[in-house]
Enzyme design. Structure first.
Site, PDB file in Angstrom:
ATOM      1  N   PRO A   2       0.837  -1.211   0.000  1.00  0.00           N
ATOM      2  CA  PRO A   2       0.000   0.000   0.000  1.00  0.00           C
ATOM      3  C   PRO A   2       0.870   1.258   0.000  1.00  0.00           C
ATOM      4  O   PRO A   2       1.791   1.367   0.792  1.00  0.00           O
ATOM      5  CB  PRO A   2      -0.792  -0.108   1.306  1.00  0.00           C
ATOM      6  CG  PRO A   2      -0.693  -1.534   1.708  1.00  0.00           C
ATOM      7  CD  PRO A   2       0.617  -2.041   1.169  1.00  0.00           C
ATOM      8  N   GLU A   3       0.598   2.149  -0.914  1.00  0.00           N
ATOM      9  CA  GLU A   3       1.356   3.389  -1.035  1.00  0.00           C
ATOM     10  C   GLU A   3       0.458   4.565  -0.661  1.00  0.00           C
ATOM     11  O   GLU A   3      -0.702   4.366  -0.305  1.00  0.00           O
ATOM     12  CB  GLU A   3       1.851   3.543  -2.480  1.00  0.00           C
ATOM     13  CG  GLU A   3       2.842   2.475  -2.919  1.00  0.00           C
ATOM     14  CD  GLU A   3       4.244   2.713  -2.364  1.00  0.00           C
ATOM     15  OE1 GLU A   3       4.477   3.758  -1.725  1.00  0.00           O
ATOM     16  OE2 GLU A   3       5.105   1.849  -2.568  1.00  0.00           O
TER      17      GLU A   3
END
Ligand SMILES: [Zn+2]
Length: 278
Positions: free
Chosen positions: A2-3
């Site tokens: 997840p960014e």
């Protein structure tokens, strides 16, 4: 992994579910992730307090009550999903929070799931937040920094480090993960190996525009790193933005048809067009 865009989308989605409501119960199926969860202080800050705000700083989702902040990081593989059932629905469900809506007596449960357990859950008071060890060394938010180009230019003077590593250093600027660094450098026509200190102000202005538009596109699309990611309502719903270089080794550049090359920088996959990026 997840960014920034995924955490932004998650924070917005959880806001819809939990804002103005309160958490009446937290069940810990496990109390250690990357580090021990301070269960007592998390409960002190969150339990039976109105959720006033859900926001994001870097890749941390922050839940604000009158008493302080709950801090959630998804690590490599974490997610928060919303169910109408307290029982774990997926393996590696570590924490379940009961969200009550006093107005409708409606109840939902937020499930924190993290197979690889690199995530973090923590809590702090309002006073502690500005100097909290998670946040004190972080650079600014790219989307909220007006003159990002000028800022990066100033920060990069005399730096011989390559521009890609410079951008991915969260002490300089947060949220420019590997996909976004690759794509932004392509749009700005900059070779990822270029020394950060040799890049002009004009080039940094173009690069900053590219970073912002790439991140905004990804937020709009719902985030791009998706393998383990689902909408909090449980529906898989995250779409890739169209990637120009990332993962496209050997394919033709869409501007000049030169094959895209792949190299490693700091052990991270790096893709670029040798003709357009110099
Ligand atoms: Zn090209």
């Amino acid at each position: 992994m997840p960014e920034l865009p995924e955490v932004e989308c998650l924070s917005r989605a959880i806001s819809k579910v939990a804002l103005g409501k309160s958490i009446s119960e937290i069940t810990f199926h496990r109390t250690t992730l990357r580090e021990p969860i301070p269960t007592k202080s998390l409960e002190d800050i969150l339990i039976n307090e109105t959720i006033e705000q859900i926001t994001r700083r870097s890749k941390y989702m922050l839940v604000k009550t009158k008493k302080g902040w709950g801090i959630f990081h998804l690590g490599m593989s974490g997610n928060i999903l919303c169910y109408d059932d307290p029982q774990p629905q997926l393996p590696h469900t570590h924490v379940v929070m009961r969200v009550n809506d006093p107005a409708s007596s409606c109840t939902t449960w937020l499930h924190y799931v993290d197979p690889r357990r690199f995530g973090l859950i923590n809590a702090c008071t309002h006073q502690e937040l500005p100097n909290h060890r998670f946040f004190v060394h972080l650079g600014p938010e790219p989307l909220e920094t007006r003159n990002l180009g000028g800022y990066l230019f100033d920060k990069s003077r005399q730096k011989s480090t390559n521009i890609k590593s410079f951008l991915m250093n969260s002490k300089i600027v947060v949220g420019v993960g590997n996909i976004y660094a690759n794509e932004s450098l392509y749009y700005a026509g900059l070779n990822p190996m270029t020394a950060a200190g040799s890049i002009s102000l004009e080039q940094f202005r173009n690069l900053s525009k590219a970073i912002k538009s790439t991140l905004r596109k990804a937020i709009k699309a719902g985030g791009t790193s998706f393998r383990d990611f689902k909408n909090p309502d449980g529906n898989p719903g995250y779409f890739r933005i169209s990637l120009q270089v990332y993962g496209r080794k050997g394919e033709n550049c869409s501007k000049c048809s030169t094959p895209i090359e792949e190299i490693k920088i700091s052990n991270r996959a790096t893709y670029f067009c040798p003709n357009c990026q110099f």
